[in-house]
Design a protein around this motif. Structure first.
Motif, PDB file in Angstrom:
ATOM      1  N   LEU A 206       0.798  -1.220   0.000  1.00 36.45           N
ATOM      2  CA  LEU A 206       0.000   0.000   0.000  1.00 36.45           C
ATOM      3  C   LEU A 206       0.831   1.270   0.000  1.00 36.45           C
ATOM      4  N   ALA A 207       2.139   1.166   0.197  1.00 37.01           N
ATOM      5  CA  ALA A 207       2.969   2.366   0.313  1.00 37.01           C
ATOM      6  C   ALA A 207       2.844   3.287  -0.909  1.00 37.01           C
ATOM      7  N   PRO A 208       2.964   2.777  -2.157  1.00 44.30           N
ATOM      8  CA  PRO A 208       2.809   3.687  -3.302  1.00 44.30           C
ATOM      9  C   PRO A 208       1.420   4.302  -3.400  1.00 44.30           C
ATOM     10  N   SER A 209       0.398   3.536  -3.029  1.00 44.58           N
ATOM     11  CA  SER A 209      -0.965   4.061  -3.081  1.00 44.58           C
ATOM     12  C   SER A 209      -1.157   5.181  -2.049  1.00 44.58           C
ATOM     13  N   LEU A 210      -0.600   4.988  -0.860  1.00 44.68           N
ATOM     14  CA  LEU A 210      -0.693   6.032   0.170  1.00 44.68           C
ATOM     15  C   LEU A 210       0.068   7.274  -0.264  1.00 44.68           C
ATOM     16  N   LEU A 211       1.215   7.081  -0.917  1.00 39.55           N
ATOM     17  CA  LEU A 211       1.968   8.225  -1.439  1.00 39.55           C
ATOM     18  C   LEU A 211       1.136   8.984  -2.467  1.00 39.55           C
ATOM     19  N   LEU A 212       0.466   8.256  -3.352  1.00 42.22           N
ATOM     20  CA  LEU A 212      -0.367   8.893  -4.373  1.00 42.22           C
ATOM     21  C   LEU A 212      -1.495   9.700  -3.731  1.00 42.22           C
ATOM     22  N   ILE A 213      -2.198   9.099  -2.796  1.00 46.26           N
ATOM     23  CA  ILE A 213      -3.307   9.795  -2.129  1.00 46.26           C
ATOM     24  C   ILE A 213      -2.804  11.041  -1.409  1.00 46.26           C
ATOM     25  N   TYR A 214      -1.674  10.885  -0.710  1.00 47.69           N
ATOM     26  CA  TYR A 214      -1.080  12.018  -0.002  1.00 47.69           C
ATOM     27  C   TYR A 214      -0.707  13.133  -0.979  1.00 47.69           C
ATOM     28  N   ALA A 215      -0.063  12.770  -2.108  1.00 51.57           N
ATOM     29  CA  ALA A 215       0.365  13.772  -3.077  1.00 51.57           C
ATOM     30  C   ALA A 215      -0.815  14.513  -3.698  1.00 51.57           C
ATOM     31  N   LEU A 221      -5.018  21.100   0.909  1.00 50.61           N
ATOM     32  CA  LEU A 221      -5.262  21.521   2.289  1.00 50.61           C
ATOM     33  C   LEU A 221      -4.685  22.897   2.587  1.00 50.61           C
ATOM     34  N   GLY A 222      -3.715  23.314   1.806  1.00 52.11           N
ATOM     35  CA  GLY A 222      -3.153  24.640   2.000  1.00 52.11           C
ATOM     36  C   GLY A 222      -2.353  24.805   3.281  1.00 52.11           C
ATOM     37  N   ILE A 223      -1.792  23.714   3.793  1.00 45.90           N
ATOM     38  CA  ILE A 223      -0.993  23.771   5.021  1.00 45.90           C
ATOM     39  C   ILE A 223       0.462  23.492   4.641  1.00 45.90           C
ATOM     40  N   PRO A 224       1.296  24.519   4.575  1.00 47.20           N
ATOM     41  CA  PRO A 224       2.671  24.345   4.094  1.00 47.20           C
ATOM     42  C   PRO A 224       3.453  23.264   4.829  1.00 47.20           C
ATOM     43  N   LEU A 225       3.252  23.141   6.132  1.00 50.06           N
ATOM     44  CA  LEU A 225       4.024  22.172   6.910  1.00 50.06           C
ATOM     45  C   LEU A 225       3.784  20.747   6.424  1.00 50.06           C
ATOM     46  N   LEU A 226       2.562  20.464   5.967  1.00 50.33           N
ATOM     47  CA  LEU A 226       2.245  19.120   5.498  1.00 50.33           C
ATOM     48  C   LEU A 226       2.888  18.805   4.149  1.00 50.33           C
ATOM     49  N   MET A 227       3.442  19.827   3.507  1.00 52.31           N
ATOM     50  CA  MET A 227       4.109  19.614   2.230  1.00 52.31           C
ATOM     51  C   MET A 227       5.535  19.093   2.404  1.00 52.31           C
ATOM     52  N   PRO A 229       6.933  16.344   3.821  1.00 55.28           N
ATOM     53  CA  PRO A 229       7.224  14.970   3.376  1.00 55.28           C
ATOM     54  C   PRO A 229       7.234  14.821   1.861  1.00 55.28           C
ATOM     55  N   LEU A 230       6.353  15.565   1.164  1.00 55.57           N
ATOM     56  CA  LEU A 230       6.327  15.486  -0.290  1.00 55.57           C
ATOM     57  C   LEU A 230       7.604  16.075  -0.881  1.00 55.57           C
ATOM     58  N   PHE A 234      10.619  14.174  -3.198  1.00 54.10           N
ATOM     59  CA  PHE A 234      11.222  14.626  -4.452  1.00 54.10           C
ATOM     60  C   PHE A 234      12.727  14.838  -4.299  1.00 54.10           C
ATOM     61  N   ALA A 235      13.172  15.196  -3.106  1.00 53.37           N
ATOM     62  CA  ALA A 235      14.608  15.312  -2.864  1.00 53.37           C
ATOM     63  C   ALA A 235      15.270  13.939  -2.950  1.00 53.37           C
ATOM     64  N   ILE A 236      14.616  12.928  -2.404  1.00 48.84           N
ATOM     65  CA  ILE A 236      15.147  11.560  -2.483  1.00 48.84           C
ATOM     66  C   ILE A 236      15.197  11.096  -3.940  1.00 48.84           C
ATOM     67  N   ALA A 237      14.139  11.388  -4.695  1.00 46.25           N
ATOM     68  CA  ALA A 237      14.118  11.012  -6.116  1.00 46.25           C
ATOM     69  C   ALA A 237      15.225  11.726  -6.873  1.00 46.25           C
ATOM     70  N   LEU A 238      15.479  12.994  -6.532  1.00 41.43           N
ATOM     71  CA  LEU A 238      16.556  13.747  -7.171  1.00 41.43           C
ATOM     72  C   LEU A 238      17.912  13.116  -6.874  1.00 41.43           C
ATOM     73  N   LEU A 239      18.152  12.784  -5.601  1.00 43.77           N
ATOM     74  CA  LEU A 239      19.424  12.177  -5.215  1.00 43.77           C
ATOM     75  C   LEU A 239      19.593  10.801  -5.859  1.00 43.77           C
ATOM     76  N   ALA A 240      18.504  10.018  -5.900  1.00 45.11           N
ATOM     77  CA  ALA A 240      18.577   8.694  -6.525  1.00 45.11           C
ATOM     78  C   ALA A 240      18.864   8.820  -8.019  1.00 45.11           C
ATOM     79  N   SER A 241      18.307   9.832  -8.657  1.00 41.47           N
ATOM     80  CA  SER A 241      18.558  10.051 -10.085  1.00 41.47           C
ATOM     81  C   SER A 241      20.016  10.424 -10.324  1.00 41.47           C
ATOM     82  N   LEU A 242      20.537  11.289  -9.464  1.00 41.86           N
ATOM     83  CA  LEU A 242      21.934  11.679  -9.583  1.00 41.86           C
ATOM     84  C   LEU A 242      22.853  10.491  -9.336  1.00 41.86           C
ATOM     85  N   GLN A 243      22.543   9.702  -8.294  1.00 45.10           N
ATOM     86  CA  GLN A 243      23.361   8.533  -7.983  1.00 45.10           C
ATOM     87  C   GLN A 243      23.321   7.515  -9.116  1.00 45.10           C
TER      88      GLN A 243
END
Length: 301
Positions: A206-215, A221-227, A229-230, A234-243
């Motif tokens: 369920l992890a990818p599905s929860l990520l999709l729902i969250y994204a 919601l307009g709450i910057p703090l909740l952004m 984790p998202l 994307f920072a992890i995806a950027l680092l993984a792409s570079l690696q």
């Protein structure tokens, strides 16, 4: 057909194996039909574009000397001759961020070992024919994930599965981004349907599905703090792409990996949700499809 070309070079005694091709539009049904028509003790399933090493049959046969072993397979590697997009897909599948617990399906790692369906893939997988048929083969309601469901059943009964990294094939990734999207959606949908059939949910499913729902929900919601984790994702995806680009010494895959990683997770997550909520199968296990099995090489003794 690449698989047939590779089989022509195998070092296994020619009179000890046969080759069958199953034609149709439902791979699990086609493979079951070929298994019933086969006469050997071991079934070895290859896709038509799986390029094998000459000694692959000998390597697989050695593992079956252990009577506990029910299935043997190896990874599916991305050819260096693939396009930058295809190479990026292969890198993502073989990485901890992209492939996660199934990444060894797409890379050579370690030595031959007892394993699980997490490391085995049907484009390069063998079974004992008697066990395969005794379990009614692959569940014909499923495609993909039909092999995972069967291997789960075999392991629950105490049989062993073997992953041999040297038992590798080369197989190209999807040629276009659109085809990759369809592939990931199908993989996710198959996993959702397999979960329903098995009646057991692995939390990681369920992890990818929860990520999709969250994204989808958090920006509304307009709450910057909740952004945060998202943004971290994307920072992890950027680092993984570079690696991935640095490790492969291939700058051309970097921009493509930036697209491949989120697509892999989010589209797969959408597929899982669809598979859980609207499975394609109906009723009992067996389905009816037109299948043709041709024996292109038979035992010669």
């Amino acid at each position: 057909m690449h698989a047939l070309a590779g089989l022509a070079t195998t070092t296994y005694p020619a009179h000890l194996f046969e080759v069958l091709i199953a034609y149709g539009c439902q791979p699990s049904v086609q493979r079951n039909a070929a298994a019933r028509a086969a006469r050997g003790a071991i079934l070895y399933f290859l896709d038509d574009d799986s390029v094998v090493e000459p000694d692959f049959l000998e390597r697989a046969a050695c593992h079956y000397r252990d009577g506990r072993v029910a299935a043997v397979g190896g990874p599916s590697l991305t050819p260096a001759s693939d396009t930058p997009l295809q190479r990026a897909i292969g890198i993502a599948f073989a990485s901890a961020v992209g492939g996660g617990g199934v990444r060894n399906r797409y890379r050579k790692s370690g030595s031959a070992r007892y394993s699980s369906d997490n490391e085995l893939i049907l484009c390069n997988l063998s079974f004992r024919r008697d066990l395969f048929l005794a379990h009614e083969g692959l569940d014909e309601r499923l495609y993909p994930n039909e092999e995972n469901e069967l291997m789960d059943r075999l392991q629950r009964e105490g049989h062993q599965l073997v992953h041999d990294p040297e038992l590798a094939v080369e197989r190209s990734q999807r040629r276009s981004y659109r085809a990759f999207v369809r592939q990931m959606y199908g993989y996710g949908r198959g996993r959702g349907e397999q979960t329903l059939i098995a009646g057991a949910l692995k939390p990681i499913t369920l992890a990818p599905s929860l990520l999709l729902i969250y994204a989808l929900v958090v920006p509304l919601l307009g709450i910057p703090l909740l952004m945060l984790p998202l943004l971290a994702y994307f920072a992890i995806a950027l680092l993984a792409s570079l690696q991935g680009s640095l490790a492969s010494k291939d700058a051309g895959v970097f921009p493509r990996l930036l697209l491949v990683y989120p697509t892999l997770h989010l589209v797969y997550g959408a597929g899982v949700i669809r598979g859980l909520l609207r499975p394609r199968y109906r009723g009992g296990k067996q389905t009816h499809w037109d299948v043709e099995v041709r024996r292109v090489k038979a035992f010669s003794d």
